[in-house]
Each structure stands twice: as structure tokens, then as C-alpha cells.
Design a protein around this motif. Structure first.
Motif, PDB file in Angstrom:
ATOM      1  N   TYR A 156       0.289  -1.592   0.526  1.00  0.00           N
ATOM      2  CA  TYR A 156      -0.243  -0.123   0.098  1.00  0.00           C
ATOM      3  C   TYR A 156       0.907   1.117   0.116  1.00  0.00           C
ATOM      4  N   GLU A 158       0.888   4.072  -1.446  1.00  0.00           N
ATOM      5  CA  GLU A 158       0.549   5.312  -1.751  1.00  0.00           C
ATOM      6  C   GLU A 158       0.362   5.620   0.190  1.00  0.00           C
ATOM      7  N   THR A 159       0.516   5.239   1.178  1.00  0.00           N
ATOM      8  CA  THR A 159       0.270   5.531   2.532  1.00  0.00           C
ATOM      9  C   THR A 159       1.631   5.506   2.763  1.00  0.00           C
TER      10      THR A 159
END
Length: 276
Positions: A156, A158-159
């Protein structure tokens, strides 16, 4: 097929599945899930066959020279004893369960093809570590596991939490891998071989000149992979990755790789009271 041929196929099948998954992931998405599950499931089944044939009896060894080095040779070798074949079955079983669960967990994830390929590649690397009879070949699987964990923890991306966790996991484990590599070279310098059987034979015959230094260097790499103090800080943050990644890497396989290595080379560590 001979037992050694089947043993070669066990890490090879997930590797081929990973390569095929990366190549076909975008062009033929319907093949991604079968390529994730079937090679790993077949590898697990073959690992069971290898374990049954080995039967916990006399170890099976096979080797071919990889390349002349001018000094200590590096061999493509298998060392199948009761411990190795049992761990391979466990790795195959857990990896298969993770791949099956991931098909539902990441059903709507556009990055599932690369994820599944990385899980297959990680599984292949772990099985290479388990079956390898040469410490340099084991090191290849050891490092591929670390690289795969970096990408899987940061799935993930994008975090900010996932990005920071993947980088931290990579750097902390590599901090342990540097002395680990030096320790392997020192061990080969003392024993004259990278072969596991040769190392154990040399230690049994008193051929280890620097057991404390070598043991401590190797333990640094073990501490990094297995998240032991003081290289434990990456593990809690790594839970930022997908749940199946935590099940595969942080609960079942990669953190167990260091323990497996200690068990495989236990006489090296018992040769020094300080290391114990």
C-alpha cells in the motif's frame, strides 16, 4: 523421478509461477490466480513426496560446481535431511494457504498480479534457503526474501506508513546482513568450504579457528531476519502491509529463517561458550 529431481522442482515451480505471473499479469489477468496458487500448491505436494522418500533417515546430498572461484568453490547443492524436508513442507503449506486467502483478500486490488508474483518469489527463495547445501546459494535465497519483503510490506505504497515500514524493514535487516556476509566468508576461510556438510565436518574435527567471532557475525544476520533485539524494531511497523503478508513473512517463514539457519549450523554456534 528421483528424489533430488523432485527437490529441485520444489523451489523452481514457485519461481516459474512468479515469472509467468509478472509476464501475463496485465495481458491475461484470468491466468494470474491459477499461476499464483497452482505452482505453490504443486511445490507443497512435491515437498511432501520428498519428505516421505527421505523418511527422516540418512541425508540426501547432490551437488554440481556452479563456478570456479580460484579459492573456495561455490556449488549448486542440495542437503536433504529430516529437518530440511519437514520445514519445506511447512513452508509450502503456509504459502499455499496465503495464496488462496489472498485471492479473496485482494480481490479488487489492481496490484494483485505483482503481489501474487512476489509472494511466489518469496516462497521460492525460502524453499531455496531450506534445501540448499551451499551457504552462498543459501545467501541468494536469504537476500531475495529480504527484497520481496520490502515490496510486500510496502504494497500500500500510497500510505506514508507503508512506505516508511518497508524502508525500515529493508534497512534494519540489511544492517544485520552485512556482518552475516562477513561471517560466511570467515567461516569458509576457516573451514575451506561453503558446503554445509563440509562446514559441519570441519567443526566436528576442531577445524574452526575463530568460533566466537564467526558465531557473533552470523548471529547479527539471524537477529535481523528474525527480529531479535536489537534489530527487532522493523517488525511492529511491518504490519502496515496486507494481512496475508504478515501471515507469510512475519509469523511463519522469514522470521523463522534465522532460527532455521542456527539449527542448520548449530555446531558452529555451540563451539563458542560466549556465542551461546
Amino acid at each position: 523421478m528421483t528424489t533430488t529431481t523432485l527437490a529441485v522442482l520444489v523451489p523452481l515451480l514457485p519461481f516459474l509461477g512468479a515469472a509467468a505471473g509478472l509476464l501475463l499479469g496485465r495481458g491475461a489477468p484470468g491466468f494470474v490466480r491459477p499461476l499464483a496458487i497452482l505452482p505453490t500448491l504443486t511445490a507443497a505436494a512435491l515437498a511432501v513426496v520428498v519428505a516421505v522418500r527421505q523418511g527422516g533417515g540418512r541425508s540426501i546430498d547432490a551437488a554440481t560446481e556452479l563456478t570456479p572461484t580460484g579459492s573456495v568453490p561455490i556449488d549448486l547443492s542440495l542437503h536433504l535431511d529430516g529437518f530440511a524436508v519437514l520445514v519445506a513442507v511447512l513452508v509450502g503449506l503456509v504459502a499455499t494457504c496465503v495464496q488462496i486467502y489472498s485471492t479473496a483478500y485482494l480481490k479488487d486490488d489492481a496490484r494483485y498480479p505483482s503481489y501474487a508474483a512476489l509472494v511466489s518469489l518469496f516462497t521460492s527463495a525460502m524453499l531455496l534457503v531450506v534445501y540448499s547445501g551451499d551457504l552462498m546459494v543459501l545467501l541468494v535465497g536469504w537476500e531475495i526474501m529480504g527484497i520481496c519483503s520490502y515490496f510486500l510490506v510496502g504494497h500500500y505504497w500510497e500510505t506514508p506508513e507503508a512506505r516508511a515500514a518497508s524502508l525500515k524493514a529493508f534497512l534494519v535487516t540489511k544492517l544485520g546482513d552485512v556482518p552475516f556476509l562477513i561471517g560466511l566468508f570467515a567461516l569458509a576461510a576457516d573451514t575451506g568450504t561453503f558446503r554445509v556438510t563440509g562446514v559441519l565436518a570441519a567443526v566436528t574435527n576442531g577445524g574452526l579457528d575463530h568460533p566466537t567471532l564467526i558465531g557473533l557475525l552470523l548471529l547479527a544476520g539471524v537477529a535481523g531476519k528474525s527480529a531479535q533485539f536489537p534489530l527487532h524494531t522493523w517488525l511492529p511497523d511491518a504490519m502496515a502491509g496486507p494481512t496475508p503478508v504478515s501471515a507469510l513473512i512475519h509469523a511463519a517463514t522469514m522470521v523463522a529463517a534465522g532460527i532455521y539457519f542456527v539449527a542448520r549450523l548449530l555446531p558452529v554456534f555451540t563451539a563458542s561458550g560466549a556465542v551461546l
